[in-house]
Write an enzyme that holds these catalytic residues in place. Structure first.
Site, PDB file in Angstrom:
ATOM      1  N   ASN A  43       0.807  -1.222   0.000  1.00  0.00           N
ATOM      2  CA  ASN A  43       0.000   0.000   0.000  1.00  0.00           C
ATOM      3  C   ASN A  43       0.839   1.271   0.000  1.00  0.00           C
ATOM      4  OD1 ASN A  43       0.284  -1.523   2.552  1.00  0.00           O
ATOM      5  ND2 ASN A  43      -0.366   0.388   3.506  1.00  0.00           N
TER       6      ASN A  43
ATOM      7  N   GLN B 262      -4.921  -3.616  -2.145  1.00  0.00           N
ATOM      8  CA  GLN B 262      -4.438  -2.557  -3.039  1.00  0.00           C
ATOM      9  C   GLN B 262      -4.314  -3.023  -4.486  1.00  0.00           C
ATOM     10  OE1 GLN B 262      -4.228   0.556  -2.355  1.00  0.00           O
ATOM     11  NE2 GLN B 262      -4.286   0.542  -0.123  1.00  0.00           N
TER      12      GLN B 262
ATOM     13  N   GLY C 178     -13.898  -2.744  -0.588  1.00  0.00           N
ATOM     14  CA  GLY C 178     -14.672  -1.932  -1.537  1.00  0.00           C
ATOM     15  C   GLY C 178     -14.173  -0.516  -1.721  1.00  0.00           C
ATOM     16  N   HIS C 179     -13.759   0.118  -0.608  1.00  0.00           N
ATOM     17  CA  HIS C 179     -13.478   1.555  -0.707  1.00  0.00           C
ATOM     18  C   HIS C 179     -12.170   1.881  -1.407  1.00  0.00           C
ATOM     19  CE1 HIS C 179     -10.608   2.278   2.769  1.00  0.00           C
ATOM     20  NE2 HIS C 179     -11.042   1.083   3.099  1.00  0.00           N
TER      21      HIS C 179
ATOM     22  N   CYS D 161       2.911   9.297  14.004  1.00  0.00           N
ATOM     23  CA  CYS D 161       3.384  10.052  15.159  1.00  0.00           C
ATOM     24  C   CYS D 161       3.171   9.214  16.411  1.00  0.00           C
ATOM     25  CB  CYS D 161       2.609  11.356  15.258  1.00  0.00           C
ATOM     26  SG  CYS D 161       3.355  12.493  16.415  1.00  0.00           S
TER      27      CYS D 161
END
Ligand code: PLP
Length: 402
Positions: A154, A182, A203-204, A328
């Site tokens: 990714n 991916q 799906g997204h 972070c």
């Protein structure tokens, strides 16, 4: 002054295609039945779910539509694959994975190590993110329950030779799973010609909705449901189906399947134009990942001697959305585990930016980045204690990294 928005973070998520949205809408209120119900309300929706399953089968080149199990997304599919493999593999309690997997795999592996004592072999990668095949071969044994190696990374887009890796797993009698979240919709996939036993998708990432995904489970591969409850999805995923999501994913899959070659030729053209333009304009920058074998939409570029987070903030001000692999943690910016596994030096890994394209992008988007990026990098390097003209670190300033 308002800036024109440019979205180049499509590996994080994509915009839902308008055709997907319109296909989904009736399944919220008109076709609201439960697909498991015996009456007409249910039967109609059941038909739509079957239709979507067929579309996924086409996109994946699966032999049967029942090899597709709908889930809530990539994370659930990954978790379910790992847990099931351990349950259905008596006498085998080891997992092989890679150092550059998504946390949906790596965190579950860590959990299994701690909670069950599962032995997890984490295979390293080279400087381009390519799996150490020799180490992989050596780790395979009669104790291996499952191999889980991602199809494409990714962050860098580097593609793994999953068909070949699956054959080696098969020879060792182990199951092979691939996190293809991916890869699906970006590279051609024909599962029936491979030994891949399980594959995760979401799906997204392909202009479908969030909160829906699938796990491909090859026919004949034993599978234990992660969720315990009803008998939906032939007993492989309990819980009333997310029917609008399933319908939407089906349409997204059909579009991806039909347009894959043209979309990817267009997208890789934009990606290459951006990459070439940035490398020409900005010194001390380089592409991470395997340029020869990469997703067509992904470019991860390291700008040396500056912080990726600062670049992102300034890009955001210029209307441009990209991403960095840094997280972070406890007040210090840690470079991504992927770039660290690749041995990218800290001074470069910190300044790595991922640009990820989709069919919604245009040449104008690329030009906007090319216009602003050299100024942003120059400004940050001027402020950077690590930078002197020509890129050498001043001898007086030695960074300390924990
Ligand atoms: N695996 C990979 C490679 C991903 O990129 C992602 C999302 O970023 C996931 C798994 C998780 O997918 P989801 O967001 O659908 O849970």
């Amino acid at each position: 002054m308002s800036v024109r928005p440019v979205y180049l973070d499509n590996n994080a998520t994509t915009k839902v295609d308008a055709r997907v949205v319109s296909a989904m809408l009736p399944y919220f209120n008109e076709q609201f039945g439960n697909p498991s119900s015996m009456h007409a309300f249910g039967a109609k929706v059941g038909g739509a779910v079957r239709d979507a399953r067929g579309k996924l089968q086409q996109l994946l080149g699966a032999e049967h539509d029942h090899e597709v199990v709908f889930t809530s997304g990539g994370t659930e599919s990954d978790n379910a694959a790992l847990l099931s493999a351990l349950e259905v593999s008596p006498g085998r309690d080891e997992i092989i994975t890679s150092a550059v997997e998504h946390p949906a795999i790596l965190s579950m592996c860590e959990h299994l190590e701690k909670s069950r004592g599962t032995r997890v072999h984490v295979i390293g990668v080279d400087s381009q993110g390519r799996l150490d095949i020799e180490a992989y071969r050596k780790a395979l044994s009669e104790k291996t329950a499952l191999v889980s190696i991602m199809w494409a990374n990714n962050e860098t887009g580097t593609i793994n030779p999953v068909a070949e890796l699956a054959e080696l797993a098969k020879e060792a009698g182990a199951l092979f799973h691939t996190d293809a979240v991916q890869a699906v919709g970006k590279v051609p996939i024909d599962l029936k010609t491979t030994e891949i036993d399980m594959l995760s998708l979401s799906g997204h990432k392909l202009h479908g909705p969030k909160g829906i995904g699938a796990l491909y489970v090859r026919r004949g591969v034993r599978f234990k449901s992660l969720l315990k409850g009803g008998h939906q999805e032939r007993g492989r995923r309990a819980g009333t189906e997310n029917t609008p999501g399933i319908v939407g994913l089906g349409v997204a899959a059909a579009i991806a399947h039909a347009d894959l070659a043209t979309d990817m030729a267009y997208i890789s053209g934009l990606r290459d134009r951006l990459e070439k333009g940035l490398l020409q304009r900005i010194g001390k920058s380089f592409v991470t990942g395997d340029s020869a074998n990469r997703l067509p939409n992904t470019s991860n570029i390291a700008f040396e001697f500056i912080e990726g987070e600062a670049i992102l903030l300034l890009l955001n001000r210029a209307g441009i959305a990209a991403s960095s692999g840094s997280a972070c943690t406890s007040g210090s910016l840690e470079p991504s585990h992927v770039l660290r596994a690749m041995g990218v030096p800290y001074t470069a890994a910190h300044g790595a930016i991922r640009f990820s394209f989709s069919r919604d992008n245009s040449a104008e988007d690329v030009d906007q980045v090319l216009d602003v990026m050299p100024g942003i990098i120059e400004r940050l390097r001027d402020l950077s204690p690590f930078w002197t003209e020509g890129g050498a670190k001043p001898a007086t300033f030695q960074p300390t990294y924990a």
